[in-house]
Design a protein around this motif. Sequence first.
Motif, PDB file in Angstrom:
ATOM      1  N   PRO A 152       0.801  -1.228   0.000  1.00  0.00           N
ATOM      2  CA  PRO A 152       0.000   0.000   0.000  1.00  0.00           C
ATOM      3  C   PRO A 152       0.833   1.277   0.000  1.00  0.00           C
ATOM      4  CG  PRO A 152      -0.016  -1.011   2.171  1.00  0.00           C
ATOM      5  CD  PRO A 152       0.701  -1.967   1.271  1.00  0.00           C
ATOM      6  N   TRP A 153       2.148   1.157  -0.108  1.00  0.00           N
ATOM      7  CA  TRP A 153       2.999   2.353  -0.158  1.00  0.00           C
ATOM      8  C   TRP A 153       3.777   2.441  -1.479  1.00  0.00           C
ATOM      9  CZ3 TRP A 153       3.797  -1.603   3.446  1.00  0.00           C
ATOM     10  CH2 TRP A 153       4.849  -2.477   3.176  1.00  0.00           C
TER      11      TRP A 153
ATOM     12  N   ARG B 147      -0.891   4.138  -8.004  1.00  0.00           N
ATOM     13  CA  ARG B 147      -2.234   3.930  -7.458  1.00  0.00           C
ATOM     14  C   ARG B 147      -2.204   2.736  -6.505  1.00  0.00           C
ATOM     15  NH1 ARG B 147      -6.596   3.969 -12.179  1.00  0.00           N
ATOM     16  NH2 ARG B 147      -7.957   4.051 -10.325  1.00  0.00           N
TER      17      ARG B 147
ATOM     18  N   PRO C  25      -2.896   0.114  -3.426  1.00  0.00           N
ATOM     19  CA  PRO C  25      -4.129  -0.323  -2.773  1.00  0.00           C
ATOM     20  C   PRO C  25      -4.221   0.234  -1.360  1.00  0.00           C
ATOM     21  CG  PRO C  25      -2.503  -2.058  -2.687  1.00  0.00           C
ATOM     22  CD  PRO C  25      -1.898  -0.963  -3.524  1.00  0.00           C
ATOM     23  N   THR C  26      -5.414   0.207  -0.798  1.00  0.00           N
ATOM     24  CA  THR C  26      -5.550   0.547   0.618  1.00  0.00           C
ATOM     25  C   THR C  26      -4.943  -0.577   1.447  1.00  0.00           C
ATOM     26  OG1 THR C  26      -7.693  -0.547   0.872  1.00  0.00           O
ATOM     27  CG2 THR C  26      -7.706   1.748   0.099  1.00  0.00           C
ATOM     28  N   VAL C  27      -4.783  -0.330   2.734  1.00  0.00           N
ATOM     29  CA  VAL C  27      -4.229  -1.358   3.615  1.00  0.00           C
ATOM     30  C   VAL C  27      -5.135  -2.593   3.619  1.00  0.00           C
ATOM     31  CG1 VAL C  27      -3.625  -1.923   5.998  1.00  0.00           C
ATOM     32  CG2 VAL C  27      -3.004   0.300   5.045  1.00  0.00           C
ATOM     33  N   ASP C  28      -6.447  -2.378   3.645  1.00  0.00           N
ATOM     34  CA  ASP C  28      -7.373  -3.515   3.626  1.00  0.00           C
ATOM     35  C   ASP C  28      -7.272  -4.284   2.319  1.00  0.00           C
ATOM     36  OD1 ASP C  28      -8.302  -2.991   6.153  1.00  0.00           O
ATOM     37  OD2 ASP C  28     -10.014  -1.796   5.472  1.00  0.00           O
ATOM     38  N   GLU C  29      -7.206  -3.554   1.208  1.00  0.00           N
ATOM     39  CA  GLU C  29      -7.096  -4.210  -0.088  1.00  0.00           C
ATOM     40  C   GLU C  29      -5.801  -5.002  -0.214  1.00  0.00           C
ATOM     41  OE1 GLU C  29      -9.579  -1.019  -2.883  1.00  0.00           O
ATOM     42  OE2 GLU C  29      -7.424  -0.773  -2.541  1.00  0.00           O
ATOM     43  N   ALA C  30      -4.759  -4.523   0.429  1.00  0.00           N
ATOM     44  CA  ALA C  30      -3.468  -5.202   0.348  1.00  0.00           C
ATOM     45  C   ALA C  30      -3.464  -6.518   1.122  1.00  0.00           C
ATOM     46  CB  ALA C  30      -2.362  -4.285   0.884  1.00  0.00           C
TER      47      ALA C  30
END
Length: 317
Positions: free
Chosen positions: A48-49, A53, A55-60
């Motif tokens: 997520p970093w 673009r 992903p969010t932390v949840d998406e990751a």
Amino acid sequence: MSGVLLAGPAVRAVATGADHVTMLCGPRGASAAALLPHVDEVLVWEAPWEGTRPPTVDEADVEDLLRSLRDAAYDVALVVTSFEQSPLPIALLLRMAHVPRIGAESSDHMGTLIDVQHRRLPGRHDAEAALDTAVALGFSPRTGDDGRLRVLPTPDTTGLTGNGPYVVLHPGTSAPDRDWDAGRAAEAVALLADAGHRVVVTGGPRESALTRRVSGDTAVDLGGRTDLRTLAGVLRTADVVVAGDTGPAHLAAATGTPVVSVGSPAVPAERRSPYGVPAVLLGDQQNPGADTGRPGLNEALPDDVVRAVQKLLKECT
């Protein structure tokens, strides 16, 4: 992709003292990781970093990554980052996954997260800095390893390129703000052909319109017709590769082919310069990152490209 290829010499050093080598990288580097010698497994995770673009932390799905790392029970982790990246986020996750020994390059205080913290020596290329960190962690290169970039053997691509010597021009970039002007790239193709060079234009599946425009009626258009391994084969047998992005430039270097880099001067030489092969870097190298009022790639004029190609051909014959 660039960072994965530049980690190759360090990976080979790690393999001298490891029974199994897993490379953790993002989706954009997975194909390159599969081309590196001595990589036994590729673990793909989109951080997520990272990227334009992320992903969010949840998406990751950080928890899923931690489970995979814990289940594998790795003994040692070498974190390889470029000069401007911090090893802290991934080092934290590796520690949470109970990896007992972690090494990374950093000049910042990392507390107990990193066991072996290597400080980059002045002027070291990213490939050299990664290898230095591996050595600091206790992994030395094999005797006779020259430390250059390297990929696994590539396929015969004569069926794509045709017979005879050729120059590759790869106009596309991974970041739109670093695009080389298509008109100038097309003019460079025409001038190279006028100078007697056969030209092959390469690009990914999403760059077919670009390569078609740049090729015109002059060059062999391979846009969208190669995977990364096949592209490596095309670059390996070229006389010179003209690249508008660091990824193809480093891939060409890994095959041993001289490179004319028209990448943005805003990218530091530690990342941009093709490592271990004859190369010409176009653009304002005395003032990297300067605000020129236009994208850095547009500073690479077609005449400059032709002169650079001829310079490398003369040096390498």
